[in-house]
Motif scaffolding. Structure first.
Motif, PDB file in Angstrom:
ATOM      1  N   GLN A  41       0.805  -1.218   0.000  1.00 56.13           N
ATOM      2  CA  GLN A  41       0.000   0.000   0.000  1.00 56.13           C
ATOM      3  C   GLN A  41       0.842   1.274   0.000  1.00 56.13           C
ATOM      4  O   GLN A  41       0.307   2.380   0.048  1.00 56.13           O
ATOM      5  N   GLY A  42       2.167   1.141  -0.071  1.00 59.45           N
ATOM      6  CA  GLY A  42       3.043   2.300  -0.106  1.00 59.45           C
ATOM      7  C   GLY A  42       3.159   3.031   1.218  1.00 59.45           C
ATOM      8  O   GLY A  42       3.553   4.191   1.264  1.00 59.45           O
ATOM      9  N   LYS A  43       2.877   2.333   2.336  1.00 58.92           N
ATOM     10  CA  LYS A  43       2.897   2.971   3.661  1.00 58.92           C
ATOM     11  C   LYS A  43       4.245   2.827   4.368  1.00 58.92           C
ATOM     12  O   LYS A  43       4.560   3.623   5.248  1.00 58.92           O
ATOM     13  N   PHE A  44       5.031   1.796   4.025  1.00 54.10           N
ATOM     14  CA  PHE A  44       6.243   1.499   4.796  1.00 54.10           C
ATOM     15  C   PHE A  44       7.520   1.589   3.959  1.00 54.10           C
ATOM     16  O   PHE A  44       8.484   2.232   4.346  1.00 54.10           O
ATOM     17  N   ASP A  45       7.543   0.932   2.809  1.00 52.91           N
ATOM     18  CA  ASP A  45       8.708   0.934   1.913  1.00 52.91           C
ATOM     19  C   ASP A  45       9.968   0.442   2.617  1.00 52.91           C
ATOM     20  O   ASP A  45      10.972   1.142   2.712  1.00 52.91           O
ATOM     21  N   GLY A  46       9.917  -0.784   3.102  1.00 58.56           N
ATOM     22  CA  GLY A  46      11.090  -1.356   3.749  1.00 58.56           C
ATOM     23  C   GLY A  46      11.091  -2.868   3.686  1.00 58.56           C
ATOM     24  O   GLY A  46      10.041  -3.505   3.816  1.00 58.56           O
ATOM     25  N   ASP A  47      12.280  -3.445   3.469  1.00 63.34           N
ATOM     26  CA  ASP A  47      12.417  -4.892   3.438  1.00 63.34           C
ATOM     27  C   ASP A  47      12.964  -5.416   4.761  1.00 63.34           C
ATOM     28  O   ASP A  47      13.450  -4.663   5.610  1.00 63.34           O
ATOM     29  N   ILE A  48      12.897  -6.733   4.903  1.00 62.08           N
ATOM     30  CA  ILE A  48      13.261  -7.442   6.130  1.00 62.08           C
ATOM     31  C   ILE A  48      14.406  -8.401   5.821  1.00 62.08           C
ATOM     32  O   ILE A  48      14.416  -9.044   4.770  1.00 62.08           O
ATOM     33  N   VAL A  49      15.347  -8.505   6.738  1.00 66.44           N
ATOM     34  CA  VAL A  49      16.351  -9.566   6.678  1.00 66.44           C
ATOM     35  C   VAL A  49      16.150 -10.465   7.888  1.00 66.44           C
ATOM     36  O   VAL A  49      16.143  -9.993   9.032  1.00 66.44           O
ATOM     37  N   LEU A  50      15.952 -11.743   7.631  1.00 67.21           N
ATOM     38  CA  LEU A  50      15.789 -12.717   8.704  1.00 67.21           C
ATOM     39  C   LEU A  50      17.157 -13.152   9.220  1.00 67.21           C
ATOM     40  O   LEU A  50      18.083 -13.356   8.436  1.00 67.21           O
ATOM     41  N   VAL A  51      17.272 -13.306  10.528  1.00 68.50           N
ATOM     42  CA  VAL A  51      18.496 -13.806  11.140  1.00 68.50           C
ATOM     43  C   VAL A  51      18.171 -15.089  11.896  1.00 68.50           C
ATOM     44  O   VAL A  51      17.289 -15.091  12.772  1.00 68.50           O
ATOM     45  N   LYS A  52      18.844 -16.154  11.540  1.00 68.76           N
ATOM     46  CA  LYS A  52      18.734 -17.402  12.311  1.00 68.76           C
ATOM     47  C   LYS A  52      19.702 -17.291  13.474  1.00 68.76           C
ATOM     48  O   LYS A  52      20.916 -17.341  13.276  1.00 68.76           O
ATOM     49  N   PRO A  53      19.189 -17.130  14.712  1.00 70.44           N
ATOM     50  CA  PRO A  53      20.076 -16.788  15.823  1.00 70.44           C
ATOM     51  C   PRO A  53      20.751 -17.969  16.495  1.00 70.44           C
ATOM     52  O   PRO A  53      21.638 -17.773  17.330  1.00 70.44           O
ATOM     53  N   ILE A  54      20.341 -19.201  16.167  1.00 67.01           N
ATOM     54  CA  ILE A  54      20.928 -20.385  16.791  1.00 67.01           C
ATOM     55  C   ILE A  54      21.462 -21.313  15.711  1.00 67.01           C
ATOM     56  O   ILE A  54      21.103 -21.197  14.536  1.00 67.01           O
ATOM     57  N   SER A  55      22.312 -22.246  16.116  1.00 65.54           N
ATOM     58  CA  SER A  55      22.944 -23.134  15.132  1.00 65.54           C
ATOM     59  C   SER A  55      21.967 -24.171  14.583  1.00 65.54           C
ATOM     60  O   SER A  55      22.129 -24.646  13.451  1.00 65.54           O
ATOM     61  N   PHE A  56      20.961 -24.531  15.363  1.00 69.46           N
ATOM     62  CA  PHE A  56      19.999 -25.543  14.929  1.00 69.46           C
ATOM     63  C   PHE A  56      19.179 -25.043  13.741  1.00 69.46           C
ATOM     64  O   PHE A  56      18.780 -23.884  13.684  1.00 69.46           O
ATOM     65  N   GLY A  57      18.917 -25.940  12.791  1.00 76.16           N
ATOM     66  CA  GLY A  57      18.058 -25.589  11.662  1.00 76.16           C
ATOM     67  C   GLY A  57      18.853 -25.205  10.427  1.00 76.16           C
ATOM     68  O   GLY A  57      20.083 -25.100  10.443  1.00 76.16           O
ATOM     69  N   SER A  58      18.127 -24.998   9.344  1.00 73.65           N
ATOM     70  CA  SER A  58      18.752 -24.692   8.057  1.00 73.65           C
ATOM     71  C   SER A  58      17.973 -23.608   7.326  1.00 73.65           C
ATOM     72  O   SER A  58      16.747 -23.507   7.452  1.00 73.65           O
ATOM     73  N   LEU A  59      18.702 -22.795   6.568  1.00 75.76           N
ATOM     74  CA  LEU A  59      18.074 -21.760   5.739  1.00 75.76           C
ATOM     75  C   LEU A  59      18.031 -22.166   4.268  1.00 75.76           C
ATOM     76  O   LEU A  59      17.738 -21.347   3.399  1.00 75.76           O
ATOM     77  N   GLU A  60      18.306 -23.432   3.993  1.00 73.68           N
ATOM     78  CA  GLU A  60      18.416 -23.898   2.609  1.00 73.68           C
ATOM     79  C   GLU A  60      17.168 -23.579   1.792  1.00 73.68           C
ATOM     80  O   GLU A  60      17.259 -23.054   0.671  1.00 73.68           O
ATOM     81  N   ASN A  61      15.992 -23.882   2.333  1.00 71.44           N
ATOM     82  CA  ASN A  61      14.763 -23.641   1.573  1.00 71.44           C
ATOM     83  C   ASN A  61      14.493 -22.156   1.380  1.00 71.44           C
ATOM     84  O   ASN A  61      13.915 -21.750   0.367  1.00 71.44           O
ATOM     85  N   PHE A  62      14.914 -21.328   2.342  1.00 68.58           N
ATOM     86  CA  PHE A  62      14.766 -19.879   2.178  1.00 68.58           C
ATOM     87  C   PHE A  62      15.567 -19.397   0.979  1.00 68.58           C
ATOM     88  O   PHE A  62      15.089 -18.609   0.156  1.00 68.58           O
ATOM     89  N   HIS A  63      16.803 -19.858   0.869  1.00 64.09           N
ATOM     90  CA  HIS A  63      17.656 -19.413  -0.242  1.00 64.09           C
ATOM     91  C   HIS A  63      17.183 -19.981  -1.583  1.00 64.09           C
ATOM     92  O   HIS A  63      17.243 -19.292  -2.603  1.00 64.09           O
ATOM     93  N   LYS A  64      16.695 -21.213  -1.567  1.00 60.61           N
ATOM     94  CA  LYS A  64      16.180 -21.803  -2.812  1.00 60.61           C
ATOM     95  C   LYS A  64      15.012 -20.986  -3.355  1.00 60.61           C
ATOM     96  O   LYS A  64      14.814 -20.911  -4.570  1.00 60.61           O
ATOM     97  N   GLN A  65      14.232 -20.398  -2.446  1.00 59.10           N
ATOM     98  CA  GLN A  65      13.039 -19.654  -2.854  1.00 59.10           C
ATOM     99  C   GLN A  65      13.253 -18.148  -2.823  1.00 59.10           C
ATOM    100  O   GLN A  65      12.279 -17.385  -2.913  1.00 59.10           O
ATOM    101  N   ASP A  66      14.497 -17.704  -2.685  1.00 58.47           N
ATOM    102  CA  ASP A  66      14.786 -16.260  -2.607  1.00 58.47           C
ATOM    103  C   ASP A  66      13.980 -15.593  -1.496  1.00 58.47           C
ATOM    104  O   ASP A  66      13.603 -14.414  -1.601  1.00 58.47           O
ATOM    105  N   CYS A  67      13.676 -16.359  -0.439  1.00 56.16           N
ATOM    106  CA  CYS A  67      12.927 -15.866   0.725  1.00 56.16           C
ATOM    107  C   CYS A  67      11.501 -15.433   0.385  1.00 56.16           C
ATOM    108  O   CYS A  67      10.881 -14.661   1.125  1.00 56.16           O
TER     109      CYS A  67
END
Length: 486
Positions: A41-67
């Motif tokens: 709606q043109g109210k914010f104009d800002g993107d988000i960067v997710l941070v995985k704060p712990i070692s457990f888990g994977s960001l593989e699917n996020f990168h495959k899908q460009d988030c």
């Protein structure tokens, strides 16, 4: 089938305004979903960067899908069951704080950055005196945040315009106040200096927030059907209910910088979130706790089934409207509107919320969610609220058993066993007391100050009323006893 990606969504690249500690389902279906609508709606104009704060888990699917991912909201809207799917395109990247430390710390150097969102669980906002600044990154979330803020302070040489706004959504009281306290303790522990302390105090804002939305997560059991419907493969899609509420208590006005209400989103900026939390705990959570044990012993297994049971639904609505709402401080119409929304949420055909899951730790839940309403009603009207009083008898009936196996008390419904899950000292109390006569059992229970923080036998007539209800349940069954007061 093609995997969802930026080319498919035609993502608009925006300035990075939000760093988010936590890549889980709730934040993506709640905060990121709202920011995406505000961007559209043109109210914010800002993107988000997710941070995985712990070692457990994977960001593989996020990168495959460009988030890029889908939020699928499912529930009752305007009286009809509806599914609404939205492609969220406002997440620009996902970074592993442990494996990509330099990239993670580089986020603190982004000129346009303004907000820090977090959901690191209730155990995330704790002061760890053994945490170390020299670690890359520090162990705890407050440690990571403190070092992140310090790096930003150094990068911009203490520029007061480069302070950040913290928006924690962890489910603890005064989450922003507690987070700030941890940061200040670490500044002192790590000897980071008075200038930095002053910068955090004056340039940064720590808000306390209340959030409300049931997020059911990734639809693993139906993923192939979901992809076929969507027309693309999405391994990080998330499902949830349509209802949402975000209450933000801030020491300074940030509504102009985070104009989510202007985008029609259910966000409230306030100087005091406590009445809203009280409303949620006593109406939403209190309703659950007051009826689920009785409903289970009446033969129901899930919340939706309970709402289709006229006896249980009547019990619940009278509890909320006749006994809980009169004890609250917000305007009555606002409270009734929230209560109606709660009932609609309980009727969600897409959510199978098991009563036995809700029954976990019911003694402490009753103390936090129902006891304030019961005591408030007695104080205001000088008499006992019959439905909340009956909920105590239902709890005692549900917790009746003489054997503990596999760290659970064994209860019985229609000849079939079920497990009562609670702290061991509570289970042992019921094992030792629940088969006695009702009055002795009730008196011992209400008088246990470890359970309630006080002796509830001192509430005039309460022990007698609970014992009478319990006798009725034992003699005639839960449904017959419940219907006598509904």
């Amino acid at each position: 089938m093609e995997i969802l990606n930026k080319a498919m969504t035609n993502k608009t690249e925006r300035p990075i305004k939000v760093v988010q500690f936590g890549e889980g389902n709730f934040l993506r279906a709640f905060v990121d979903y709202m920011i995406d609508i505000a961007n559209e709606q043109g109210k914010f104009d800002g993107d988000i960067v997710l941070v995985k704060p712990i070692s457990f888990g994977s960001l593989e699917n996020f990168h495959k899908q460009d988030c890029q991912y889908t939020v699928s909201l499912r529930g009752i809207v305007d009286g009809e069951a509806k599914i609404s799917n939205r492609l969220v395109t406002s997440v620009a990247d996902a970074v592993d704080a442990c494996e990509e430390y330099e990239k993670y710390m580089g986020l603190a150097e982004i000129d346009t950055l303004r907000f820090v969102v977090s959901n690191t669980t209730e155990a995330g906002i704790v002061f760890d005196a053994g945490d170390q600044y020299e670690l890359n990154p520090p162990k705890s979330f407050p440690g990571k945040l403190t070092k992140f803020l310090h790096h930003r302070f150094q990068t911009f040489r203490g520029d007061r315009d480069k302070g950040l706004v913290m928006l924690p959504v962890e489910l603890i009281d005064d989450n922003g106040i507690m987070l700030k306290k941890c940061v200040m303790q670490l500044i002192e522990l790590w000897n980071l200096g008075e200038e930095f302390r002053t910068w955090v105090e004056e340039a940064c804002i720590f808000t306390s927030t209340l959030v409300d939305r049931i997020v059911t997560g990734y639809p693993r059991d139906t993923e192939e059907e979901e992809w076929k419907t969507l027309g693309y493969e999405d391994r990080i899609m998330v499902t949830g209910e349509p209802f949402a509420l975000w209450v933000i208590e801030s020491p300074r006005d940030i509504s102009g910088e985070l104009p989510l209400p202007q985008a029609g989103l259910p966000v409230i900026f306030t100087e005091n979130q406590k009445p809203y939390k009280q409303r949620k705990v006593r109406i939403l959570n209190g309703a659950h706790t007051s009826f689920v044990l009785a409903s289970y012993l009446c033969g129901n297994d899930i919340v939706k089934q309970s709402m289709e049971d006229a006896d249980i639904r009547n019990f619940m609505t009278r509890t909320i409207f006749d006994e809980v709402i009169p004890t609250l401080t917000l305007p009555e119409e606002e409270l009734k509107e929230f209560a109606e929304a709660v009932i609609t949420r309980f009727n969600n055909p897409y959510v199978k919320h098991a009563l036995l899951s809700i029954s976990l730790n019911s003694v402490s839940k009753w103390r936090a969610r129902c006891m304030p309403s019961l005591l408030g009603y007695v104080e205001k009207f000088g008499k006992l609220p019959s439905h909340l009083t009956f909920s105590l008898a239902a709890l005692l009936a549900f917790y009746t058993g003489t054997e503990i196996r596999d760290k659970a008390l064994t209860g019985h419904r229609d000849g079939q066993e079920y497990q009562v899950m609670d702290d061991m000292n509570i289970l042992e109390f019921f094992r030792d007391n629940s088969r006695g006569d009702s009055r002795t059992f009730v008196t011992a229970f209400l008088g246990n100050e470890n359970f309630f923080g006080q002796d509830l036998n001192k509430v005039e007539g309460l022990a007698e009323a609970v014992a009478a209800y319990l006798d009725d349940i034992r003699a005639n069954g839960m449904r017959a006893a419940l219907c006598r007061i509904s």
